[in-house]
Scaffold this motif. Structure first.
Motif, PDB file in Angstrom:
ATOM      1  N   MET A 262       3.712   9.243  -4.046  1.00  0.00           N
ATOM      2  CA  MET A 262       2.626   8.340  -4.092  1.00  0.00           C
ATOM      3  C   MET A 262       2.390   8.262  -5.640  1.00  0.00           C
ATOM      4  N   PHE A 263       2.181   9.588  -6.047  1.00  0.00           N
ATOM      5  CA  PHE A 263       1.757   9.567  -7.627  1.00  0.00           C
ATOM      6  C   PHE A 263       2.742   8.995  -8.557  1.00  0.00           C
TER       7      PHE A 263
ATOM      8  N   VAL B  56      -5.784   8.903 -15.562  1.00  0.00           N
ATOM      9  CA  VAL B  56      -6.210  10.457 -15.295  1.00  0.00           C
ATOM     10  C   VAL B  56      -6.558  10.595 -13.751  1.00  0.00           C
ATOM     11  N   GLU B  57      -7.435   9.451 -13.173  1.00  0.00           N
ATOM     12  CA  GLU B  57      -7.747   9.813 -11.978  1.00  0.00           C
ATOM     13  C   GLU B  57      -6.530   9.968 -10.943  1.00  0.00           C
ATOM     14  N   LEU B  58      -5.632   8.999 -11.217  1.00  0.00           N
ATOM     15  CA  LEU B  58      -4.120   9.304 -10.439  1.00  0.00           C
ATOM     16  C   LEU B  58      -3.495  10.538 -10.451  1.00  0.00           C
ATOM     17  N   ALA B  59      -3.406  11.091 -11.911  1.00  0.00           N
ATOM     18  CA  ALA B  59      -2.842  12.298 -11.970  1.00  0.00           C
ATOM     19  C   ALA B  59      -3.627  13.443 -11.552  1.00  0.00           C
TER      20      ALA B  59
ATOM     21  N   LEU C  31       4.538   2.452   1.738  1.00  0.00           N
ATOM     22  CA  LEU C  31       4.412   1.109   1.649  1.00  0.00           C
ATOM     23  C   LEU C  31       3.363   0.435   1.854  1.00  0.00           C
ATOM     24  N   ALA C  32       2.969   0.802   3.249  1.00  0.00           N
ATOM     25  CA  ALA C  32       1.765   0.073   4.237  1.00  0.00           C
ATOM     26  C   ALA C  32       0.607   0.362   3.548  1.00  0.00           C
ATOM     27  N   GLY C  33       0.379   1.826   3.258  1.00  0.00           N
ATOM     28  CA  GLY C  33      -1.120   1.925   3.034  1.00  0.00           C
ATOM     29  C   GLY C  33      -1.193   3.214   2.215  1.00  0.00           C
ATOM     30  N   CYS C  34      -0.162   3.657   1.389  1.00  0.00           N
ATOM     31  CA  CYS C  34       0.019   4.851   0.656  1.00  0.00           C
ATOM     32  C   CYS C  34      -0.213   6.153   1.145  1.00  0.00           C
ATOM     33  N   GLY C  35      -0.353   6.213   2.577  1.00  0.00           N
ATOM     34  CA  GLY C  35      -0.122   7.336   3.396  1.00  0.00           C
ATOM     35  C   GLY C  35      -1.277   8.471   3.160  1.00  0.00           C
ATOM     36  N   THR C  36      -2.239   8.353   2.435  1.00  0.00           N
ATOM     37  CA  THR C  36      -3.038   9.477   2.382  1.00  0.00           C
ATOM     38  C   THR C  36      -3.787  10.015   3.658  1.00  0.00           C
TER      39      THR C  36
END
Lengths: 191, 238
Positions: free
Chosen positions: A44-45, A152-155, A14-19
């Motif tokens: 996240m995806f 595409v970038e996200l996938a 939630l806060a920062g997508c966790g990556t």
């Protein structure tokens, strides 16, 4: 304790997508992943892709009705229908994992990842105000092209770092179909 | 790592996360874009006109610090864009050319600059604003003729970076390179044939895919990734 870890990882998403952190939600570090396990990239995806798809559906629905070129209308209608199916599929996966379907409804919440996965709602509104004609078709194709580059970038993030087989398969189909759509739209734009 | 230690790390991470939300947007430009028409080098990669590496998936990502005069901007991931002998299609144009940008996300813009060699042939102010959904610039190239490599630079207002995109031009007549052979138009399907990407199917057409027969539900051109088995919105199994 596993549940607490999942909740904390959820907060991270939630806060920062966790990556930046490897908050594993689906498997223990010491054991090999079990079939059906998933990781924070999978979550996240899916969470980022659902609202992105909803925007794509909105643009496509508009064009399926308003585009002048019949091939543009057909493409838009097919995009609208296939992405609606994919949204249901993705939301179903998240629910099966007890993860919230929407991490944050604000597309700007993900600017920490470059903000490339969502189209500014203002641009969809701009498109909505363009009357039927070549100008509408050109703007739609250009906007959807940019939008699908983001998909595409996200996938590709998922195919590189995701763990769940089903989510990875979906991501591979998204990369293939959107890349092909982009080629098709380039040809339609060149008419 | 013990569970306790792991939770401590997670807790620390949660504490840091709100800070990251604030810090990261400034650190990474949230904007991406390239010239799609006339097709730039990276557009040709994305459109399959020429074969390329990863740039074909992200033509919008040629981002590098401001000030470069390279097609890659000096970004080491995309140096193939600097290769003048990569087989780029040369676009035949007149003495004024309209360049159209495609954006995946939009960022506050300082300006757009167009270069031939080291000469800046045009500049368009960005006024710190986000670009519109479709942005076109018309550039006067009447001082040039023959084959030229034009570099366009999109300078971002609130980061140190810019986006780079090169377009190969044949200005004012002359013979450009051969048109791209790829991107064939869709073909019409044989009745009851095997599903094939690139075929224009009409609602009601039937195909076989795997060992199953499907009926088309929505007119569309078949694409890789839209196989009948995974697109129930387009194909009904019979």
């Amino acid at each position: 304790m596993r549940r607490l870890a999942a909740v904390l990882a959820g907060l991270l998403l939630l806060a920062g997508c966790g990556t930046p952190f490897t908050a594993t939600t689906g498997g223990a570090e010491s054991a090999p992943p079990l079939p059906g396990t998933f990781n924070d990239t999978d979550v996240m995806f899916l969470q980022m892709m659902v609202p992105s798809h909803e925007q794509g559906v909105e643009m496509a629905r508009l064009a399926a009705q308003r585009a002048t070129d019949a091939d543009v209308r057909d493409l838009a209608a097919a995009v609208e229908l296939t992405q609606q199916d994919e949204i249901a599929d993705m939301a179903g996966r998240l629910r099966a994992w007890n993860q919230p379907v929407a991490a944050d409804p604000n597309p700007r919440a993900h600017t920490g990842h470059g903000g490339m996965h969502a189209t500014d709602p203002a641009f969809i509104e701009t498109l909505r105000r363009i009357p039927a004609g070549p100008e509408f078709d050109r703007n739609f194709l250009n906007l959807l092209t940019g939008h699908q580059h983001g998909a595409v970038e996200l996938a590709r993030m998922e195919t590189g770092r995701g763990e769940d087989t089903g989510a990875r398969d979906l991501a591979e189909r998204i990369v293939a179909s959107r890349t092909a759509q982009i080629k098709q739209m380039a040809r339609l734009l060149a008419r | 790592m013990s569970l306790k230690r792991r939770l401590a790390v997670l807790g620390a991470a949660v504490g840091l996360a709100p800070l990251l939300v604030v810090v990261l947007p400034a650190a990474t430009a949230g904007a991406h874009g390239y010239i799609s028409s006339p097709p730039s080098r990276q557009a040709q990669c994305a459109q399959g006109t020429v074969s390329c590496g990863d740039i074909k998936y992200e033509p919008q990502s040629v981002e590098a610090p401001k000030g470069s005069r390279l097609c890659s901007g000096g970004n080491p991931r995309f140096t193939e864009l600097d290769d003048n002998n990569h087989g780029w299609h040369v676009n035949a144009v007149g003495s004024t050319v309209t360049f159209t940008w495609t954006f995946t996300a939009r960022h506050a813009t300082t300006n757009y600059e167009y270069y031939i060699g080291n000469t800046r042939v045009a500049e368009f102010a960005g006024n710190g604003q986000q670009p519109p959904p479709t942005l076109s610039h018309t550039v006067d190239l009447s001082g040039y003729s023959g084959q030229q490599k034009l570099l366009a630079v999109w300078n971002i207002a609130d980061t140190a970076n810019a986006f780079y995109t090169c377009v190969d031009l044949q200005i004012g007549g002359g013979s450009p390179s051969e048109p791209p052979p790829n991107n064939p138009p869709p073909t019409n399907p044989p009745a009851g044939g095997t599903w094939a990407a690139g075929t224009a199917y009409q609602a009601g057409n039937t195909v076989t895919y795997g060992s199953t027969t499907y009926r088309c539900l929505q007119n569309h051109t078949a694409l890789p990734g839209w196989e009948p088995s995974s697109t129930p919105a387009l194909w009904q199994a019979l």
